[in-house]
Design an enzyme around this catalytic site. Sequence first.
Site, PDB file in Angstrom:
ATOM      1  N   HIS A 193       0.849  -1.167  -0.037  1.00 21.03           N
ATOM      2  CA  HIS A 193       0.126   0.039  -0.020  1.00 21.03           C
ATOM      3  C   HIS A 193       0.937   1.216  -0.020  1.00 21.03           C
ATOM      4  CE1 HIS A 193      -3.137   2.878   1.151  1.00 21.03           C
ATOM      5  NE2 HIS A 193      -3.957   1.941   1.271  1.00 21.03           N
TER       6      HIS A 193
ATOM      7  N   ARG B 150      -5.685   9.354  -1.683  1.00 21.84           N
ATOM      8  CA  ARG B 150      -5.399   9.578  -3.089  1.00 21.84           C
ATOM      9  C   ARG B 150      -6.389   9.637  -3.957  1.00 21.84           C
ATOM     10  NH1 ARG B 150      -2.841   5.304  -5.204  1.00 21.84           N
ATOM     11  NH2 ARG B 150      -3.225   3.962  -3.315  1.00 21.84           N
TER      12      ARG B 150
END
Length: 568
Positions: A236, A258
């Site tokens: 991640h 994001r």
Amino acid sequence: MRKLDTDILILGSGGAGLFAALHAHRADPSLSITVAVKGLLGKCGCTRMVQGGYNVALAKEDSVERHFMDTIEGGKWLPDQELAWKLVTLAVERVRELENELGCFFDRNPDGTLHQKAFAGQTFDRTVHKGDLTGIEIMNRLAEQVWARRIDRLEEHRAVELVKTPSGDALAGVLMIDMRTGEYVFVRAKAVLLATGGGPTMYRYHTPSGDKSCDGLAMALRAGLALRDMEMVQFHPTGLLAGPHTRMTGTVLEEGLRGSGGYLLNGAKERFMPSYDPLAERATRDLVSRAMVSEMRKGAVTPNGGLYISMAHLGPEKVAQQFKGMVERCADCGFDLAGGLVEVVPTAHYMMGGVEFGLDCTTELAGLFVAGEDAGGVHGANRLGGNGVANSTVFGAVAGDTMAAWVGREGALREPDQDTLVAAVERCEPRTVNLHGSLEPLRERLYEVMWEKVGIIRDATGLRSALSELDAIGSELESSGVADANRAFNLTWHDWLNLKSLTDVSQVIAQAALAREDSRGAHFREDHPEAGALERSAYSSVRAAGERLDVSMKPVAFTRVKPGETLL
Ligand SMILES: Cc1cc2nc3c(=O)[nH]c(=O)nc-3n(C[C@H](O)[C@H](O)[C@H](O)COP(=O)(O)OP(=O)(O)OC[C@H]3O[C@@H](n4cnc5c(N)ncnc54)[C@H](O)[C@@H]3O)c2cc1C
């Protein structure tokens, strides 16, 4: 050794384990069902830690075909297409069950429909969520339902070996350690579900809960089962970097940051993702993590050696409202997520690989079933954010239905092979009691070798060197012993067992990574950077053959769509 009998034994109480328990109970309430778990039911594992949410095609403009294509393309054409199809179609049913039968409250739009947010790598905003702490909602409701039924619990019981019958053609039961007393317990069961949730906690930076140490995969390997796609470890991109010696380092800052427009900056506070991928920060996890490592190698890093995430340009108030949990977590570590910069580093998050299994969660060993993160093949080379909890709840429920039917049809309590049982107990007993030793140096070596040589960017030289280093770590672990002979709640003993599972499974990851001489999704070989011909896609399959690991590459069957085609 204490002995118990049950019709169905479920190892692990995450989304997969608890859904399996509820579905098996619903299918046949007369069955005795036991959930055995290393921690406390509902309080451990990663489903509880799910932040972002649950992928499901619900909106009129979306479709299961579109969710399927995103999953296949995200997985770089390596997923088993029938498993992926099952995932996307049954996710619709499962999310309705979560809401309407189990009582989950997910966030809604003003018109009453479920709110679905953006997650990276998807062509539609389809992630259902409860703020940014979705897993707590799911696990609390699941645990309440399990507690309300006649389902037995063995909490703080660690499974250590799958024990077959003397002929070896079926599973007889599972050897466990009652962690509260240190006593061995053998549970005979007609059907056993492996749902211990994988967990790549062998990397220096990692997100999963501390109770996960790949025990299920290590047990399956010893039982002779094939593990597929094991080179595919997902990193991640935004692990919190709060300095050494705090467990907050490595924990994940959710993908929605994001997805909603957050920027990644290097140590010089410059945005770099647009120069790596047209989707910039919204590219898939593999691309973003790799770009981050490349950027870190250039040397412009933050004080703790990572990079920054910046959200302030989206409006601090909006960020604080939308990502309340993340803002609080960062504040605990001295960072202002809403208005300032937060240090981040890619962190090992999820194992796409796992036990090879069938559409009904059966394995090649009669009596053994698998679901959730222990199972391989659904995601191929890359798991889309939001497809993890969908996977564990979808296949957990399938496993529960299958096991109940299987027990009714052909389930029987079988006698275990005594030699295997004796050998398994021996394997769990540290050879010596080393009063002054510490496991820390071995753990650090494991972290180091996996991060540096079997991490985000790999090559053959590094992988070969990692394999011999892992051999050495394994041997040293065998002779290291633990510092305390007391068996009750002996966490050092359990840590030793954790490290043994992690080292065994690290070997499998490194072997599979060496065998795959191309670069797909989470697996990137600097010496083989090309993806290879998609139409000749093959997945890795690793099996133990005595002390050796045999790796074979098997062709992917394009049962629904071929590379270059689409279902849309
Ligand atoms: C921080 C974080 C955030 C995430 N966010 C998302 C997200 O937003 N969306 C998404 O789709 N996915 C997300 N995931 C991934 C998701 O959590 C997992 O894919 C999924 O929950 C795994 O479910 P599971 O039931 O297979 O395993 P888990 O929920 O991890 O449960 C495993 C269980 O097995 C038990 N266990 C382990 N070893 C043993 C043993 N030897 N004996 C007995 N019991 C054992 C554990 O104690 C635990 O109860 C996230 C993961 C993490 C770590």
